[in-house]
Design a protein around this motif. Structure first.
Motif, PDB file in Angstrom:
ATOM      1  N   THR A   1      10.528   4.315   5.657  1.00 58.74           N
ATOM      2  CA  THR A   1      11.457   5.454   5.699  1.00 58.74           C
ATOM      3  C   THR A   1      10.876   6.714   5.041  1.00 58.74           C
ATOM      4  N   GLU A   2      10.042   6.556   3.998  1.00 62.86           N
ATOM      5  CA  GLU A   2       9.321   7.707   3.420  1.00 62.86           C
ATOM      6  C   GLU A   2      10.224   8.868   3.026  1.00 62.86           C
ATOM      7  N   PHE A   3      11.337   8.595   2.354  1.00 60.20           N
ATOM      8  CA  PHE A   3      12.256   9.673   1.983  1.00 60.20           C
ATOM      9  C   PHE A   3      11.662  10.590   0.905  1.00 60.20           C
ATOM     10  N   GLY A   4      10.634  10.155   0.230  1.00 64.80           N
ATOM     11  CA  GLY A   4       9.976  11.009  -0.757  1.00 64.80           C
ATOM     12  C   GLY A   4       9.315  12.216  -0.110  1.00 64.80           C
ATOM     13  N   HIS A   5       9.119  12.148   1.213  1.00 68.49           N
ATOM     14  CA  HIS A   5       8.483  13.255   1.922  1.00 68.49           C
ATOM     15  C   HIS A   5       9.507  14.172   2.584  1.00 68.49           C
ATOM     16  N   MET A   6      10.779  13.891   2.310  1.00 69.49           N
ATOM     17  CA  MET A   6      11.843  14.732   2.859  1.00 69.49           C
ATOM     18  C   MET A   6      11.731  16.153   2.273  1.00 69.49           C
TER      19      MET A   6
ATOM     20  N   ILE B   1       1.865  -4.156   3.942  1.00 71.08           N
ATOM     21  CA  ILE B   1       3.194  -3.534   4.035  1.00 71.08           C
ATOM     22  C   ILE B   1       3.237  -2.321   3.099  1.00 71.08           C
ATOM     23  N   ASN B   2       4.088  -1.379   3.398  1.00 68.46           N
ATOM     24  CA  ASN B   2       4.308  -0.239   2.496  1.00 68.46           C
ATOM     25  C   ASN B   2       4.765  -0.756   1.129  1.00 68.46           C
ATOM     26  N   ASP B   3       4.258  -0.136   0.043  1.00 66.19           N
ATOM     27  CA  ASP B   3       4.538  -0.641  -1.311  1.00 66.19           C
ATOM     28  C   ASP B   3       6.022  -0.586  -1.695  1.00 66.19           C
ATOM     29  N   ALA B   4       6.703   0.487  -1.286  1.00 66.27           N
ATOM     30  CA  ALA B   4       8.131   0.607  -1.636  1.00 66.27           C
ATOM     31  C   ALA B   4       8.953  -0.400  -0.828  1.00 66.27           C
ATOM     32  N   ASP B   5       8.560  -0.600   0.428  1.00 65.69           N
ATOM     33  CA  ASP B   5       9.253  -1.617   1.237  1.00 65.69           C
ATOM     34  C   ASP B   5       9.103  -2.988   0.564  1.00 65.69           C
TER      35      ASP B   5
ATOM     36  N   ALA C   1      10.333  16.238  -1.551  1.00 67.56           N
ATOM     37  CA  ALA C   1      11.070  15.681  -2.686  1.00 67.56           C
ATOM     38  C   ALA C   1      10.111  15.154  -3.749  1.00 67.56           C
ATOM     39  N   GLU C   2       9.022  14.475  -3.323  1.00 66.15           N
ATOM     40  CA  GLU C   2       8.154  13.870  -4.343  1.00 66.15           C
ATOM     41  C   GLU C   2       7.314  14.904  -5.095  1.00 66.15           C
ATOM     42  N   HIS C   3       7.189  16.109  -4.550  1.00 70.22           N
ATOM     43  CA  HIS C   3       6.470  17.164  -5.275  1.00 70.22           C
ATOM     44  C   HIS C   3       7.385  17.835  -6.302  1.00 70.22           C
TER      45      HIS C   3
ATOM     46  N   PHE D   1       0.855  -1.196   0.000  1.00 72.65           N
ATOM     47  CA  PHE D   1       0.000   0.000   0.000  1.00 72.65           C
ATOM     48  C   PHE D   1       0.896   1.253   0.000  1.00 72.65           C
ATOM     49  N   PRO D   2       0.531   2.287  -0.795  1.00 69.96           N
ATOM     50  CA  PRO D   2       1.400   3.468  -0.878  1.00 69.96           C
ATOM     51  C   PRO D   2       1.230   4.445   0.292  1.00 69.96           C
ATOM     52  N   GLY D   3       1.611   4.014   1.467  1.00 69.74           N
ATOM     53  CA  GLY D   3       1.536   4.872   2.647  1.00 69.74           C
ATOM     54  C   GLY D   3       2.203   4.166   3.813  1.00 69.74           C
ATOM     55  N   VAL D   4       2.355   4.890   4.909  1.00 69.69           N
ATOM     56  CA  VAL D   4       2.965   4.301   6.108  1.00 69.69           C
ATOM     57  C   VAL D   4       2.030   3.252   6.690  1.00 69.69           C
ATOM     58  N   ILE D   5       2.565   2.076   6.979  1.00 71.12           N
ATOM     59  CA  ILE D   5       1.779   0.993   7.589  1.00 71.12           C
ATOM     60  C   ILE D   5       2.413   0.643   8.927  1.00 71.12           C
TER      61      ILE D   5
ATOM     62  N   ALA E   1      -1.718   8.370   3.489  1.00 70.25           N
ATOM     63  CA  ALA E   1      -2.138   7.978   2.132  1.00 70.25           C
ATOM     64  C   ALA E   1      -1.990   9.195   1.226  1.00 70.25           C
ATOM     65  N   ALA E   2      -0.746   9.653   1.046  1.00 69.93           N
ATOM     66  CA  ALA E   2      -0.491  10.937   0.380  1.00 69.93           C
ATOM     67  C   ALA E   2      -1.125  11.043  -1.007  1.00 69.93           C
ATOM     68  N   ASN E   3      -1.081   9.957  -1.794  1.00 72.83           N
ATOM     69  CA  ASN E   3      -1.579  10.055  -3.173  1.00 72.83           C
ATOM     70  C   ASN E   3      -2.904   9.329  -3.394  1.00 72.83           C
ATOM     71  N   LEU E   4      -3.546   8.927  -2.288  1.00 71.23           N
ATOM     72  CA  LEU E   4      -4.886   8.331  -2.405  1.00 71.23           C
ATOM     73  C   LEU E   4      -5.840   9.190  -1.563  1.00 71.23           C
TER      74      LEU E   4
ATOM     75  N   THR F   1       4.165   7.845  -9.292  1.00 72.27           N
ATOM     76  CA  THR F   1       3.249   8.916  -8.882  1.00 72.27           C
ATOM     77  C   THR F   1       3.870   9.707  -7.736  1.00 72.27           C
ATOM     78  N   GLY F   2       4.466   8.971  -6.782  1.00 78.98           N
ATOM     79  CA  GLY F   2       5.196   9.580  -5.672  1.00 78.98           C
ATOM     80  C   GLY F   2       6.629   9.076  -5.700  1.00 78.98           C
ATOM     81  N   ILE F   3       7.341   9.304  -4.617  1.00 78.06           N
ATOM     82  CA  ILE F   3       8.669   8.686  -4.464  1.00 78.06           C
ATOM     83  C   ILE F   3       8.602   7.817  -3.209  1.00 78.06           C
ATOM     84  N   GLY F   4       8.865   6.534  -3.388  1.00 76.87           N
ATOM     85  CA  GLY F   4       8.884   5.605  -2.261  1.00 76.87           C
ATOM     86  C   GLY F   4      10.316   5.204  -1.972  1.00 76.87           C
ATOM     87  N   SER F   5      10.559   4.745  -0.735  1.00 77.89           N
ATOM     88  CA  SER F   5      11.928   4.356  -0.381  1.00 77.89           C
ATOM     89  C   SER F   5      11.929   3.127   0.506  1.00 77.89           C
TER      90      SER F   5
HETATM   91  C1  BGC Z   1       3.957   7.374  -0.153  1.00 77.26           C
HETATM   92  C2  BGC Z   1       4.843   6.180   0.112  1.00 77.26           C
HETATM   93  C3  BGC Z   1       4.923   5.321  -1.133  1.00 77.26           C
HETATM   94  C4  BGC Z   1       5.340   6.140  -2.323  1.00 77.26           C
HETATM   95  C5  BGC Z   1       5.359   5.324  -3.603  1.00 77.26           C
HETATM   96  C6  BGC Z   1       4.460   8.120  -1.364  1.00 77.26           C
HETATM   97  O1  BGC Z   1       3.625   9.218  -1.606  1.00 77.26           O
HETATM   98  O2  BGC Z   1       3.946   8.245   0.976  1.00 77.26           O
HETATM   99  O3  BGC Z   1       4.336   5.440   1.187  1.00 77.26           O
HETATM  100  O4  BGC Z   1       5.822   4.270  -0.906  1.00 77.26           O
HETATM  101  O5  BGC Z   1       4.489   7.250  -2.500  1.00 77.26           O
HETATM  102  O6  BGC Z   1       4.115   4.785  -3.893  1.00 77.26           O
END
Ligand code: BGC
Length: 250
Positions: free
Chosen positions: A149-154, A103-107, A166-168, A64-68, A76-79, A133-137
């Motif tokens: 770790t969510e480095f895309g939100h740094m 689990i988080n999708d990037a993990d 970073a992801e914007h 899932f694309p968010g912190v779990i 759920a930044a992009n949902l 769509t975003g940046i996952g780590s």
């Molecule tokens: C989410 C992360 C996710 C990433 C890639 C980000 O916006 O916060 O949890 O891993 O997008 O989908």
């Protein structure tokens, strides 16, 4: 062992049966468009359709694309915001009538790349990034995952001196939305690599997500502070990694 892997993304919800010993998929991939708006009830309905399609009797892993944390969605930044706080791990188990692990999708994708892809047998600090769509780590030390770790939100400094996530600035969706040239976009991505390398000091970086397929477009402009590889499992990593994590944790 065979498990059902699911990858919930901003545009599609995808699933396949995975042989976790080899990483091979032993069913066709089934994909359903992510409902828009991606409200919780609508996502649950789509997951029910996936359950009907596979009639799967066995453990289920889902990215899932968010912190779990504790099988609960924390971000759920992009949902849709209605997903935050939902016990998706428990609800998945109810829908499928099977043990389920979230689990988080990037993990998940990082775990699959470390096991079967570009990160195989790599030790030390390894950083996996998924650019879409975003940046996952996903960060690994000697093969062990540091979750969420969510480095895309740094927060980082943009080229115009402004600061923001970073992801914007450097997600692939930003390239498409702003119609940036490959050289302009890669300049942004280089800045992100520099910033994230400064903090995490990985020995190598693996880049996956939609961008892994476009390596030829950016390699001439790419400046990475450490060796960088493109993911080899491409869009298979998310589903495969979700199945691997379910096997490990259930
Ligand atoms: C989410 C992360 C996710 C990433 C890639 C980000 O916006 O916060 O949890 O891993 O997008 O989908």
């Amino acid at each position: 062992m065979e498990l059902l892997g699911i990858d919930i993304g901003g545009s599609g919800i995808k699933a396949s049966v995975v042989d976790t010993a080899t990483g091979e998929w032993v069913s066709e991939r089934h994909r359903i468009e992510t409902p828009q708006p991606a409200k919780y009830e609508a996502i649950m309905e789509t997951l029910s359709q996936i359950a009907d399609h596979f009639q799967w009797k066995g453990p289920v892993g889902c990215g899932f694309p968010g912190v779990i944390q504790g099988q609960q969605i924390q971000t759920a930044a992009n949902l849709h915001k209605s997903l935050i706080g939902k016990e998706l791990g428990k609800d998945l188990a109810d829908i499928f009538g099977q043990p389920a692990y979230l689990i988080n999708d990037a993990d998940a994708a990082g775990v699959a790349e470390m096991r079967f892809g570009a990160g195989q047998d790599k030790t030390g600090v390894m950083l996996f990034l998924t650019i879409g769509t975003g940046i996952g780590s996903a960060l690994f030390t000697d093969g062990k995952l540091v979750e969420n770790t969510e480095f895309g939100h740094m927060i980082m400094e943009y080229h115009d001196g402004k600061f923001g996530k970073a992801e914007h600035y450097a997600a692939d969706s930003v390239r498409k939305k702003k119609d940036l040239s490959w050289s302009d976009w890669t300049g942004r991505f280089n800045q992100f690599l520099e910033a994230i390398h400064f903090i995490t000091r990985p020995s190598e970086i693996i880049v996956g997500g939609g961008l892994a397929k476009r390596g030829d477009k950016i390699e001439d402009y790419l400046k990475s502070p450490c060796p960088l590889h493109f993911a080899t499992l491409k869009n298979r990593a998310g589903i495969t990694g979700a199945a691997l994590m379910a096997e490990k944790n259930l």
